[in-house]
Design a protein around this motif. Sequence first.
Motif: not given
Length: 559
Positions: A352, A384, A533, A537
């Motif tokens: 993160e 994830h 993220q 991602l």
Amino acid sequence: MNLPVAEKSIAVLPFENRSEEKQNAYFADGVQGEILTDLAKVADLKVISRTSVMQYKSGVQHNVRQIGQELGVAHVVEGSVQRSGNRVRVNVQLVDARTDRQLWAQTYDRNLADVFAIQSEIAKAIATELDAKLSPNEESEILRPPTNDITAFDLYTRARQFFSTPTFNVNSKPNLLEAVDLLNQSVARDPSFFRAYCQLAFVHDALYFYGHDHTPARLALAETAIQAASGLSPDAGELHLARAWNLYWGYLDYDGALAELEVARRTLPNDPQILFLTSLIQRRQGHWEESIRTFERAAELDPRNFAVLQSIAGNCATLGRYAEQQRWLGRVLALEPNDAATRVILASVDFERKADTAPLHQMIESVRATNPAAVPNIDDWWLHCALAERDAAAARNALATMGKDPIDVGHDVYCTRPFMEGVIARIAKDNDKAQSAFTEARAEQENVVRAQPNFGPAWCVLGLIDAALGHKEEALREGRRAVELLPVEKDAVRGPAMIKYLAMIAAWVGDNELACQQLASAIRPPHTVTYGQLKLLPFWDPLRGDPCFEKLVASLAPK
């Protein structure tokens, strides 16, 4: 970690089941739980919650001094229950945890029908031994049996096992539905079982709030249970607590819920749920620091409740205070070093904060190798991490462990399996498979939205699916509908998440300007999207290379 000790403080440890039938372990838990519940209503005592003491349930002999230090209590209750036919034997002792000296002990050998009277007698005897002042109302509450039906009591006790856990696991749909079934059977056996109705309302409200059945029919079931409880005991603290959960989960009525909690506190002085729910409400109101302080007070009554400690860590993460998050997660691991979920969350901090998946990847592999039974507790992180690393095979493996349960894509937003299959097909460059999966996902999600037309998270998932299918106008309309249904002013946790998903939808349909505009709001603390993220991602891939997006990502980079 040793906690400060008050003289009139006590922990009622799990009772040993000495019955030949091992299924009577639920009955032993129920007897212990009722004694704890009775004592917890005495304002002159500090009583440690059920969640924290149940972690000492084992076949090994208790180290009373160590437990007293860990829970911050001066006294400990131990006991055993033996049930045979229509007889029950309960052995119980009160021990001074500081000296290991037995202060009081008693054996009760009676008819099974007398078990509730035994529980009351034990609670009253312990309160007397500790020289606790009992008000007339507290004494009458202790003497009132929860039910007179042993089978109804067994069913109620079994239902509680599903959510009275250190992780407060109330968002598992199968567990909630099984609890509903058990509680319905319980109140069918005894229509005057007040506490069972309160628990039934709680479970229905959880099914509604987490989107498993966000329908008026489910909310009506919760309210029917509350009405039944109200008819039985209109002034009881448990009723006001149930109403508080209902107002919070069912209506996002924070002021109403807080007012009910204030009333509940008068007769439930040791119930950590009151502080826990107050903290959750404060967080939804955007009062993050106040929420942390209230969670800390809840931890005093429930020092081994992982949900409380993890919630504090979650608040710190949302505020971007990762070092504090790590400290609180460390406290959980000090209590339970092998808790897989906490180990993985701690390992995710570098993902993160720094966009570094290596610690998370290594920890997931470690759990898979050494503790495969715990994989279902970490499968969302596995998925994830695989997506962040563009590892389609690993993502499919993670998805396979999830079965048919809805998949949490973040902030209690759940998607169906075909949606995630579409996302994985995209990173595998299999456009035909992606198109097929998203088409299937749309049919399923349309049914979800039709059943739950006022639930923002359902709309944002439909918007993502339509964006993936190239339905630009429908996708943006659906994303905006989600934001309208759950504005930040109404929900400071999921409201910003709706903005994040609108940004994602905009990115998927090629409206970079709208995407960056929404992201600029979503990245401000308390934030719902992190540096890792955005950096890794695949959901954000359509924006890569856009100067505005890259600037937003850079603003979150560790300094």
